[in-house]
Design a protein around this motif. Structure first.
Motif, short mmCIF file in Angstrom:
data_model
loop_
_atom_site.label_atom_id
_atom_site.label_comp_id
_atom_site.label_asym_id
_atom_site.label_seq_id
_atom_site.Cartn_x
_atom_site.Cartn_y
_atom_site.Cartn_z
N VAL A 85 44.00 47.89 38.28
CA VAL A 85 43.28 47.42 39.48
C VAL A 85 43.75 48.21 40.70
N TRP A 86 45.05 48.46 40.76
CA TRP A 86 45.58 49.18 41.93
C TRP A 86 45.03 50.61 42.01
N ASP A 87 44.75 51.20 40.85
CA ASP A 87 44.14 52.54 40.89
C ASP A 87 42.89 52.50 41.76
N GLY A 88 42.07 51.48 41.51
CA GLY A 88 40.84 51.37 42.29
C GLY A 88 41.12 50.98 43.73
N LEU A 89 42.09 50.12 43.89
CA LEU A 89 42.46 49.63 45.22
C LEU A 89 42.91 50.78 46.13
N LEU A 90 43.73 51.66 45.56
CA LEU A 90 44.25 52.77 46.37
C LEU A 90 43.17 53.80 46.66
N CYS A 91 42.23 53.93 45.74
CA CYS A 91 41.17 54.92 45.96
C CYS A 91 40.08 54.37 46.87
N LEU A 92 39.76 53.11 46.71
CA LEU A 92 38.56 52.57 47.36
C LEU A 92 38.86 51.54 48.44
N GLY A 93 40.11 51.19 48.61
CA GLY A 93 40.46 50.25 49.67
C GLY A 93 40.36 48.81 49.21
N THR A 94 40.75 47.90 50.12
CA THR A 94 40.87 46.49 49.74
C THR A 94 39.56 45.81 49.33
N PRO A 95 38.38 46.29 49.76
CA PRO A 95 37.17 45.64 49.24
C PRO A 95 37.10 45.68 47.72
N PHE A 96 37.85 46.61 47.14
CA PHE A 96 37.88 46.69 45.68
C PHE A 96 38.47 45.43 45.05
N LEU A 97 39.23 44.66 45.83
CA LEU A 97 39.78 43.40 45.31
C LEU A 97 38.67 42.49 44.78
N PHE A 98 37.52 42.53 45.43
CA PHE A 98 36.41 41.67 45.01
C PHE A 98 35.81 42.15 43.70
N VAL A 99 35.68 43.46 43.59
CA VAL A 99 35.20 44.04 42.35
C VAL A 99 36.17 43.66 41.22
N ALA A 100 37.46 43.76 41.54
CA ALA A 100 38.48 43.43 40.53
C ALA A 100 38.41 41.95 40.16
N ALA A 101 38.20 41.09 41.16
CA ALA A 101 38.13 39.65 40.87
C ALA A 101 36.93 39.36 39.96
N LEU A 102 35.83 40.03 40.21
CA LEU A 102 34.65 39.85 39.34
C LEU A 102 34.97 40.34 37.92
N ALA A 103 35.71 41.43 37.84
CA ALA A 103 36.07 41.96 36.52
C ALA A 103 36.99 40.99 35.78
N VAL A 104 37.91 40.37 36.51
CA VAL A 104 38.80 39.38 35.88
C VAL A 104 37.97 38.20 35.38
N LEU A 105 37.05 37.73 36.21
CA LEU A 105 36.19 36.62 35.80
C LEU A 105 35.37 36.99 34.57
N ARG A 106 34.96 38.25 34.52
CA ARG A 106 34.19 38.75 33.37
C ARG A 106 35.04 38.64 32.10
N CYS A 107 36.31 39.00 32.22
CA CYS A 107 37.20 38.92 31.06
C CYS A 107 37.46 37.47 30.64
N LEU A 108 37.52 36.59 31.64
CA LEU A 108 37.79 35.18 31.34
C LEU A 108 36.52 34.45 30.90
N ARG A 109 35.40 35.11 31.06
CA ARG A 109 34.10 34.47 30.90
C ARG A 109 33.94 33.63 29.63
N PRO A 110 34.27 34.19 28.45
CA PRO A 110 34.04 33.40 27.23
C PRO A 110 34.78 32.06 27.28
N VAL A 111 35.98 32.07 27.84
CA VAL A 111 36.75 30.82 27.92
C VAL A 111 36.10 29.88 28.93
#
Lengths: 327, 220
Positions: free
Chosen positions: A193-219
């Motif tokens: 996640v930090w790779d994206g954060l350092l390249c794209l700035g803190t708005p990437f946190l939201f993209v990352a949060a969506l990705a985490v939710l995507r991973c948790l989705r089946p549960v």
């Protein structure tokens, strides 16, 4: 400190290199930016920085962090974060700068602690992170509803399921985002996640949060309402079914989730747009000045960190003159 | 109950929302994990924001679902954590018997609760880490006195040994249950709305859209 990466034992013993490389920069930062002060969660970020802190300013990680400055709405004073001897503006007396290259009579600062502080200072000037660290309730509410909205756009089905369960981002986004996901995810995954954060700035946190939710989705789709709530407020450190849910967030799954391009671009745009309308979190702090340490007798009794190889404590120096008079 | 696993929304008679509050590091998260999951972690991560757990307990034949919100203790977080007091019918105010300053802050926490939660919230003072008796800095008598003065229930616990943990939760849940029952008897008296804070704290019928076909015992 004991509660930073408790599983690793890396940061627990006062006097050890990594302990001091986290403690000193965090305390120095709290002295420099007294409005923010010390807040739990910052040690997670500092610990990651400390693990990456090397003396070489050309190190890829240090460069990536310092490049985040380019995105700052208001830069960190007029200093030059990338300057060779520690990234901080020099004082008028070069021999008393807070660098490791001073004469042996001068207090020496551990290179790693200095590098960590330098990165921490840059990172925490990111407006989004600063609002989170200052626990700005209005900003946090805006960020949370922005994530709810982004989820509705990206995955309406999951959004509807969470809404039925009463699980809204204001219950979990802060705990995820403020430590830059380092608390919730295993370090290896968080670094993706930090790779994206350092390249794209803190708005990437939201993209990352969506990705985490995507991973948790089946549960989340299968769990009861209360268990949904329990999962999202947990993390990879959790046990039982919550821990099992979070073990779905691996390097492979999060990278796969992050690769959804449409989601990424739209979310990023929306957050950047929203932030543009938010009040700036602070007037810029003056750069930490590095001159004129004039110790008073009282200060010599301050905490003397048993740092390695007879180096002085960054905090000691900070308290003497460097940051104390600035804010 | 025909529930297949604990992750299914079981039928319940009452839903009570509790909050865990108190200074950072007093053991709130471990009290919760001991109660909900019989787990203790000596080096748990500092809570940032909130954590959530729930457990069903039976009191006088009624199934009580306890929803417990465990809040971050650092003062800086109060700007966001006090939102979790909304709808809470009980609060466990935790201090560390081996750390005086956490007890000194109890009054400030009480003020916080009384400001942000319902006025009839049941508050219980919990002196945690009773296993550290050789390091004790707050005497039982002193805490008892404060509890009496402020009209709180009081108990000492050890999240490490689990001593007192179940008693803590069952005592506060019993107390809330007793109050709710009394109010049910006095129904018609509008006062009942006070503990049924915001209409969400006490649910007599599980009307959630996705409730998994409760197998009875749900409706009164």
């Amino acid at each position: 400190m004991v509660r930073t990466f408790p599983g690793t034992g890396l940061f627990h013993a006062p006097g050890t290199v990594l302990f001091e490389r986290v403690k000193q920069p965090v305390l120095a930062l709290a002295l420099w930016d007294r409005t923010t002060g010390y807040i739990q969660g910052l040690t997670y970020v500092a610990a990651v920085l400390a693990l990456h802190a090397v003396a070489d300013p050309a190190d890829a990680f240090a460069v990536a962090v310092s490049r985040m400055r380019a995105r700052l709405a208001r830069p960190l004073g007029h200093g030059t974060a990338g300057s060779r001897d520690g990234g901080m503006p020099e004082g008028s007396n070069p021999s008393s700068r807070l660098a490791s290259s001073g004469s042996s009579a001068r207090p020496r600062i551990d290179d790693g602690a200095l590098a960590t502080f330098r990165m921490l200072a840059v990172l925490t000037r990111q407006p989004m992170l600063l609002r989170l660290l200052r626990v700005d309730p209005v900003a946090i509410a805006s960020y949370s509803s922005a994530l709810d909205e982004a989820l509705r756009a990206a995955d309406p089905e999951l959004a509807a399921r969470l809404a039925r369960a009463g699980v809204t981002a204001d219950l979990f986004f802060y705990g995820w985002a403020q430590p830059l996901l380092v608390r919730s995810l295993p370090l290896r995954v968080a670094m993706r996640v930090w790779d994206g954060l350092l390249c794209l700035g803190t708005p990437f946190l939201f993209v990352a949060a969506l990705a985490v939710l995507r991973c948790l989705r089946p549960v989340l789709m299968a769990a009861s309402d209360d268990d949904c709530m329990a999962v999202v407020t947990g993390g990879s450190f959790s046990t039982g079914f919550r821990g099992a849910a979070w073990r779905r967030v691996t390097e492979a799954t999060i990278l796969a989730a992050l690769r959804k391009p449409s989601l990424k671009a739209a979310t990023h745009r929306a957050i950047v747009e929203m932030e543009a309308h938010m009040p700036q979190p602070l007037p810029p702090l003056p750069p930490p000045r590095l001159r004129a340490p004039a110790p008073t007798p009282a200060e010599s009794t301050r905490r003397s960190a048993p740092a390695p190889s007879s180096t002085a404590s960054l905090v000691q120096l900070a308290q003497r003159s460097v940051f104390g008079s600035l804010t | 109950m025909a529930a297949a696993s604990s992750s299914v929304d079981d039928a319940y008679d009452y839903l009570f929302k509790l909050v865990l509050i108190g200074d950072s590091g007093v053991g709130k998260t471990n009290l919760l994990s001991q109660f909900a999951r019989s787990e203790f972690n000596l080096a748990s991560k500092a809570t940032i924001g909130v954590e959530f757990a729930w457990k069903n307990v039976t009191i006088e034949g009624d199934v009580i679902k306890a929803q417990i919100w465990d809040t971050a203790g650092q003062e800086r977080y109060r700007a966001i954590t006090n939102a979790y007091y909304r709808g809470a019918v009980g609060a466990l105010l935790v201090y560390d018997i081996a750390k005086r300053v956490t007890f000194d802050h109890v009054e400030a926490w009480l003020k916080e609760v009384r400001e942000h939660a319902d006025s009839k919230i049941v508050v219980m003072l919990v002196g945690n880490k009773s296993d550290l008796s050789q390091l004790r800095q707050v005497s039982t008598d002193e805490a008892q006195e404060l509890a009496k003065r402020e009209g709180l229930a009081f108990i000492e616990t050890s999240a490490l040994t689990k001593s007192g943990v179940d008693t803590t939760f069952s005592r506060i849940l019993e107390e809330i249950h007793r109050i709710v029952k009394e109010q049910e008897l006095d129904r018609g008296d509008d006062d009942a709305a006070a503990v049924v804070a915001d209409g969400e704290a006490v649910v007599v019928d599980d009307d959630k859209a996705d409730a998994k076909a409760p197998s009875g015992g749900c409706c009164k």
